[in-house]
Scaffold this motif. Structure first.
Motif, PDB file in Angstrom:
ATOM      1  N   THR A 165       0.836  -1.212   0.000  1.00 57.68           N
ATOM      2  CA  THR A 165       0.000   0.000   0.000  1.00 57.68           C
ATOM      3  C   THR A 165       0.865   1.255   0.000  1.00 57.68           C
ATOM      4  N   SER A 166       2.011   1.197  -0.687  1.00 56.84           N
ATOM      5  CA  SER A 166       3.012   2.262  -0.565  1.00 56.84           C
ATOM      6  C   SER A 166       2.893   3.364  -1.605  1.00 56.84           C
ATOM      7  N   GLY A 167       1.809   3.404  -2.358  1.00 58.49           N
ATOM      8  CA  GLY A 167       1.673   4.429  -3.374  1.00 58.49           C
ATOM      9  C   GLY A 167       1.765   5.836  -2.821  1.00 58.49           C
ATOM     10  N   TRP A 168       1.315   6.023  -1.598  1.00 62.47           N
ATOM     11  CA  TRP A 168       1.335   7.355  -0.992  1.00 62.47           C
ATOM     12  C   TRP A 168       2.749   7.849  -0.721  1.00 62.47           C
ATOM     13  N   LEU A 169       3.717   6.946  -0.609  1.00 61.25           N
ATOM     14  CA  LEU A 169       5.091   7.376  -0.333  1.00 61.25           C
ATOM     15  C   LEU A 169       5.649   8.219  -1.476  1.00 61.25           C
ATOM     16  N   GLY A 170       5.281   7.897  -2.724  1.00 65.35           N
ATOM     17  CA  GLY A 170       5.762   8.655  -3.862  1.00 65.35           C
ATOM     18  C   GLY A 170       5.180  10.053  -3.926  1.00 65.35           C
ATOM     19  N   ARG A 171       4.093  10.296  -3.189  1.00 63.19           N
ATOM     20  CA  ARG A 171       3.470  11.621  -3.179  1.00 63.19           C
ATOM     21  C   ARG A 171       3.802  12.421  -1.931  1.00 63.19           C
ATOM     22  N   ALA A 172       4.650  11.875  -1.070  1.00 65.38           N
ATOM     23  CA  ALA A 172       5.003  12.576   0.170  1.00 65.38           C
ATOM     24  C   ALA A 172       5.724  13.883  -0.157  1.00 65.38           C
ATOM     25  N   ALA A 173       5.283  14.978   0.471  1.00 67.55           N
ATOM     26  CA  ALA A 173       5.879  16.287   0.190  1.00 67.55           C
ATOM     27  C   ALA A 173       7.304  16.380   0.714  1.00 67.55           C
ATOM     28  N   ARG A 174       7.567  15.782   1.859  1.00 69.06           N
ATOM     29  CA  ARG A 174       8.897  15.825   2.475  1.00 69.06           C
ATOM     30  C   ARG A 174       9.363  14.407   2.798  1.00 69.06           C
ATOM     31  N   PRO A 175       9.824  13.656   1.809  1.00 69.84           N
ATOM     32  CA  PRO A 175      10.245  12.271   2.084  1.00 69.84           C
ATOM     33  C   PRO A 175      11.408  12.184   3.060  1.00 69.84           C
ATOM     34  N   GLY A 176      12.265  13.217   3.099  1.00 72.05           N
ATOM     35  CA  GLY A 176      13.368  13.195   4.059  1.00 72.05           C
ATOM     36  C   GLY A 176      12.861  13.181   5.492  1.00 72.05           C
ATOM     37  N   ARG A 177      11.891  14.030   5.773  1.00 70.59           N
ATOM     38  CA  ARG A 177      11.315  14.059   7.120  1.00 70.59           C
ATOM     39  C   ARG A 177      10.599  12.756   7.435  1.00 70.59           C
TER      40      ARG A 177
ATOM     41  N   ILE B 205      12.278   2.011   1.607  1.00 73.40           N
ATOM     42  CA  ILE B 205      11.762   2.503   0.327  1.00 73.40           C
ATOM     43  C   ILE B 205      12.243   3.925   0.056  1.00 73.40           C
ATOM     44  N   LEU B 206      12.139   4.781   1.064  1.00 67.33           N
ATOM     45  CA  LEU B 206      12.551   6.175   0.879  1.00 67.33           C
ATOM     46  C   LEU B 206      14.071   6.293   0.782  1.00 67.33           C
ATOM     47  N   GLU B 207      14.799   5.466   1.529  1.00 68.67           N
ATOM     48  CA  GLU B 207      16.258   5.463   1.414  1.00 68.67           C
ATOM     49  C   GLU B 207      16.665   5.098  -0.002  1.00 68.67           C
TER      50      GLU B 207
ATOM     51  N   LEU C   1      11.743  14.470  -3.534  1.00 68.71           N
ATOM     52  CA  LEU C   1      11.818  13.637  -4.725  1.00 68.71           C
ATOM     53  C   LEU C   1      10.967  14.273  -5.816  1.00 68.71           C
ATOM     54  N   PRO C   2      11.231  13.954  -7.087  1.00 68.91           N
ATOM     55  CA  PRO C   2      10.415  14.523  -8.160  1.00 68.91           C
ATOM     56  C   PRO C   2       8.954  14.138  -7.994  1.00 68.91           C
ATOM     57  N   ALA C   3       8.074  15.104  -8.251  1.00 67.39           N
ATOM     58  CA  ALA C   3       6.650  14.818  -8.215  1.00 67.39           C
ATOM     59  C   ALA C   3       6.271  13.956  -9.400  1.00 67.39           C
ATOM     60  N   PRO C   4       5.191  13.175  -9.296  1.00 65.50           N
ATOM     61  CA  PRO C   4       4.759  12.360 -10.434  1.00 65.50           C
ATOM     62  C   PRO C   4       4.573  13.218 -11.672  1.00 65.50           C
ATOM     63  N   GLY C   5       5.198  12.780 -12.781  1.00 66.38           N
ATOM     64  CA  GLY C   5       5.109  13.532 -14.020  1.00 66.38           C
ATOM     65  C   GLY C   5       6.141  14.626 -14.146  1.00 66.38           C
TER      66      GLY C   5
END
Length: 396
Positions: free
Chosen positions: A242-254, A295-297, A371-375
């Motif tokens: 269910t990790s699709g939301w990780l790609g849309r995270a605004a601050r993946p570092g945090r 995943i984020l690493e 990370l780059p936003a989708p698209g």
């Protein structure tokens, strides 16, 4: 199982396990250098072909009237080297197969397949061993490994990138293993990930303590022990699926830092818990947090590392996990002997949580990493997305 059946010695089983771990470590480091010097698809092909030969050697040895331990050790070392090279080359090649905005999804898929394999492979291997014995199982594995190697031939060539400075004839300096370490020390994102990854690799979930804790604290048996072993994988699979939301995270570092902190607290809570249901739940939370971190690493390292250094940086991350397991098992066993198994789990969890806080404060570049936003534009240079938030001079 074959080694135990031949020797009836736990020491011999441990020797084979240690040989595998050390050879994977060496293969990862060497594979990282080679992945930045040669075509990565070719490297994967040679490595997986070598692994197929290792399994074939194990099968031949098992079919002998008197199999030898030294042959098993030799084949295990060969397979470990091949596995280390192929895993590192595969991870370095992955960004050449997907867009930057798809890196979290690629990391989640790799994590999901790894977790499913870690759950199903031991069970399936046990069933096949009971039904066929070791020789047919090794032969079957050799054939399937060879078939997957043939599938890789369908992938296009994946040559490594070239540093701009190499065009001036100074390629050796940029192809050396030390160049990757210098890059990690300077880069605000990759350096922070290497630093935090080193701590979490050593002070991870103390799996080696489970049998003693089940016996002394939970008064359980083999079923409860199996549930505790399964708990982290349950949380990991749920997050990966269910990790699709990780790609849309605004601050993946945090989010990565929060996952490391949460995983530490979950391990600490496991050490304090006296109820098996609560212990299972905390281990599942720890597994979920660990998967978010992985995943984020993966995505952040791949996005922020230049392609011509990606193999060596990936090899450092991979080597951390392998060496961390070896050192971590020794560390937690020593602490458990001096204090208690619960105390070792509490200490490990506290160190991981404190490390996440310390890195968040000391490495603001990782905290602000994106990370780059989708698209997003595929041609954007690594780190361009968070350039506005990052300090002018990268530092760790």
């Amino acid at each position: 199982a074959q080694v135990w059946g031949m020797s009836r010695s736990t020491f011999q089983v441990a020797v084979v396990s240690m040989i595998m771990s050390v050879s994977v470590l060496i293969g990862s480091l060497w594979g990282g250098v080679m992945a930045d010097r040669t075509d990565r698809r070719t490297l994967i092909l040679w490595a997986r072909g070598a692994a197929a030969l290792a399994f074939a050697g194990l099968a031949v040895n098992a079919y002998l009237p008197e199999p030898t331990l030294w042959a098993i050790q030799l084949c295990v070392a060969w397979d470990g080297l091949a596995t280390g090279v192929s895993v590192t080359a595969l991870m370095a090649a992955a960004p050449g197969l997907v867009r930057d905005d798809q890196l979290p999804a690629a990391g989640a898929l790799m994590s999901l397949t790894g977790e499913i394999g870690s759950i199903s492979a031991p069970f399936l291997g046990g069933v096949l061993l009971a039904a066929w014995g070791p020789a047919p199982v090794f032969a079957f594995t050799a054939v399937t490994t060879a078939l997957t190697t043939l599938l890789i031939t369908r992938v296009r060539p994946l040559p490594p990138g070239v540093a701009e400075d190499e065009e001036d004839g100074d390629g050796k300096r940029f192809r050396s293993p030390l160049a990757a370490f210098r890059f990690a020390l300077r880069d605000r994102v990759v350096g922070g990930l290497v630093l935090l990854g080193g701590v979490t690799a050593v002070f991870n979930v103390p799996v080696v303590l489970f049998p003693e804790m089940v016996d002394r604290r939970f008064d359980g048996g083999e079923v409860m022990l199996g549930l505790l072993y399964t708990a982290p994988a349950v949380g990991a699979v749920l997050v990966s699926a269910t990790s699709g939301w990780l790609g849309r995270a605004a601050r993946p570092g945090r989010l990565l830092l929060a996952a490391a902190f949460t995983g530490g607290l979950a391990t600490l809570g496991f050490g304090l818990s006296g109820d098996p249901v609560l212990a299972f739940a905390l281990l599942a939370v720890g597994g979920a947090a660990g998967t978010v971190y992985e995943i984020l690493e993966y995505a952040l390292v791949q996005h922020h590392t230049p392609d011509h250094m990606r193999g060596r940086i990936v090899s450092v991350i991979t080597a951390q996990g392998t060496s961390g397991d070896i050192v971590g098992d020794a560390e937690v066993a020593a602490i458990a002997r001096w204090f208690s198994p619960a105390g070792a789990a509490i200490l490990n969890g506290a160190i991981c949580a404190a490390a996440a806080v310390a890195v968040a404060v000391a490495v603001p570049g990782l905290r602000k990493a994106t990370l780059p936003a989708p698209g997003a534009d595929d041609d954007a240079p690594p780190g361009a997305a968070d350039a506005a938030d990052a300090p002018a001079a990268p530092r760790v």
